[in-house]
Design an enzyme around this catalytic site. Structure first.
Site: not given
Length: 373
Positions: A3, A14, A88, A212, A262, A332
Site C-alpha cells: 500500500c 492497517c 485504498c 459485516q 432486536e 467480535c
C-alpha cells in the site's frame, strides 16, 4: 499486500501491513486459542474462514476533509487535515468505482467540508455501501439543513454520475462530537433499503443498519451456523441481537420456528420484510436481547451475535439457566467471549472457528458452538 499510503505514512490503519497473510492468520488463531484457554479444551477446531488480502470491504466510511471545491475523501491526520484514500486497496472494486464520480459531484457543488479543529463547515462524512448486485447506498452526514438542501439539489447529478445509487440519504449531525451520525435521517430516494443478496437469504440494509463489512466472510459465518443448525435439527431457534436478520434468515427451515429479537425498529421492519421471502416460520420482534424473553416456546438452539461488550452477566445467566441444549456464539471480541463463557459453565465449547473478517489488522471474529453438559 502493498500500500503506497502506508509506505508513505499517510495512513497506518492497517497495522499488519507487510506481514504475510499466512502469518497473520496463524497469529490470530493462536490469539483466540490463548484467550479461550480451558474453555476450548477438547473442542474441535475447524479450518479458519479466510478472506482475500485486499479488495474485501463492502462499506467505506469516508471522512470529508480539504476545502470547498477540493475535498478529500478518506481520513484526517493528527492535525485534522484531510488525507485522500480513494485509492485504498481494501475496498471491493465495485465500491471503489463510486469514489471518483462521487468526488467529481462534490467538487462541482462546492459544499464546504467540515473542519474539525476549527469547528466549521458542512459535510462531515460520506458512507458508501456496495451490494453483491452492484448497487450502492450513499449516505451523507452534514452539519445543518443547508447541507441537506445542497445534497438534495445535487441528487440528479449524483444519480447520473453513479447510476447504481439505489438508496441516497442525508443524516443531520449538528453537534461537534466524536460520533458518526445524528438523530435525523432524511431519505432522498424512493427506495429506502439496499438488498444484500447472499446465497442463503436477501438482507435489506437501511442507512443505519449493521452488516459485516466483508461480505464473503459474513456469508461463510452464516453458512457455518446454518450447518450446525441443520445437524442439530432444533424445532425452535432464537436469534438474539438479530439485526436485519442475518443469522435468523439463514437458520430458517421448514418445520422450524425461528424468532429474532432486536432493539432497532428499522432493523425489525427490514428483517420482517426479508422473512416474507423465506418459506419457513420466521418472526422478528422488537426487544432487548439481554432482558426480553422471545415469545412462544423455549428454544432448543440460541444464536447470539453481540457487540464488542459481549452478552454480559445478565444474558449469560439466563442462557445458563435455560433449557437450550446448544448456543451459537458469534463474537467480535474474544476476550468478552471468554468472560461470558466463564459465566455459563454448563455450556461447553464443542467447536470453534476463527473468521478473518479484517485482514491487515489484529481484529478477529470467532464463532463457537456450545453444547450443554
Amino acid at each position: 499486500m502493498q500500500c503506497d499510503d502506508y509506505d508513505l505514512g499517510r495512513c497506518r490503519s492497517c497495522t499488519l501491513m507487510g506481514t504475510s497473510y499466512s502469518t497473520q492468520l496463524a497469529n490470530k488463531e493462536r490469539a483466540v486459542a490463548a484467550a479461550l484457554g480451558t474453555h476450548a479444551a477438547g473442542a474441535r477446531w475447524l479450518p479458519a474462514i479466510t478472506s482475500p488480502e485486499s479488495h474485501f470491504r463492502n462499506k467505506a466510511k469516508l471522512v470529508v476533509g480539504g476545502r470547498a471545491g477540493a475535498p478529500t475523501l478518506g481520513i484526517l491526520d493528527a492535525q485534522g487535515r484531510g488525507v485522500d484514500l480513494r485509492g485504498c486497496g481494501l475496498y471491493e472494486p465495485g465500491l471503489s468505482a463510486a469514489f471518483d464520480p462521487l468526488h467529481r459531484v462534490l467538487v462541482n457543488i462546492g459544499i464546504e467540508p467540515y473542519d474539525v479543529p476549527a469547528r466549521r463547515g458542512e459535510l462531515k462524512y460520506v458512507i458508501v455501501t456496495h451490494s453483491p448486485d452492484g448497487e450502492h447506498l450513499l449516505r451523507f452526514v452534514v452539519r445543518s439543513r443547508d447541507g441537506l438542501h445542497r445534497i438534495r439539489s445535487a441528487l440528479p447529478r449524483l444519480q447520473d454520475a453513479i447510476p447504481s445509487a439505489r438508496v441516497v440519504t442525508v443524516n443531520l449531525h449538528p453537534e461537534h462530537k466524536a460520533v458518526l451520525e445524528g438523530d435525523t435521517e432524511v431519505p432522498l430516494t424512493a427506495r429506502r433499503r439496499l438488498p444484500m443478496r447472499l446465497p442463503g437469504a436477501t438482507l435489506l440494509l437501511g442507512p443505519r443498519a449493521f452488516f459485516q463489512t466483508n461480505t464473503g466472510v459474513a456469508t461463510a459465518l452464516y453458512a457455518q451456523a446454518a450447518r450446525w443448525a441443520d445437524h442439530l435439527s432444533p424445532a425452535v431457534v432464537h436469534d438474539l441481537y438479530c439485526g436485519v436478520g442475518g443469522f435468523a434468515l439463514h437458520l430458517a427451515a421448514p418445520g422450524r420456528r425461528t424468532v429474532g429479537v432486536e432493539t432497532s425498529t428499522e432493523a425489525v421492519s427490514a428483517a420482517t420484510e426479508s422473512a416474507r421471502l423465506v418459506e419457513a416460520e420466521v418472526v422478528v420482534v422488537e426487544g432487548d436481547a439481554t432482558s426480553d424473553a422471545p415469545p412462544g416456546p423455549p428454544a432448543d438452539l440460541v444464536v447470539v451475535n453481540p457487540p464488542r461488550r459481549g452478552i454480559g452477566p445478565g444474558l449469560a445467566s439466563t442462557l445458563e439457566a435455560s433449557g437450550a441444549g446448544h448456543v451459537v456464539y458469534s463474537s467480535c471480541n474474544v476476550d468478552t467471549l471468554s468472560r461470558d463463557l466463564t459465566a455459563m459453565p454448563s455450556l461447553r465449547v464443542s467447536e470453534v472457528r476463527v473468521a478473518d473478517m479484517f485482514p491487515q489488522t489484529r481484529h478477529v471474529e470467532t464463532i463457537v458452538l456450545l453444547e450443554r453438559h
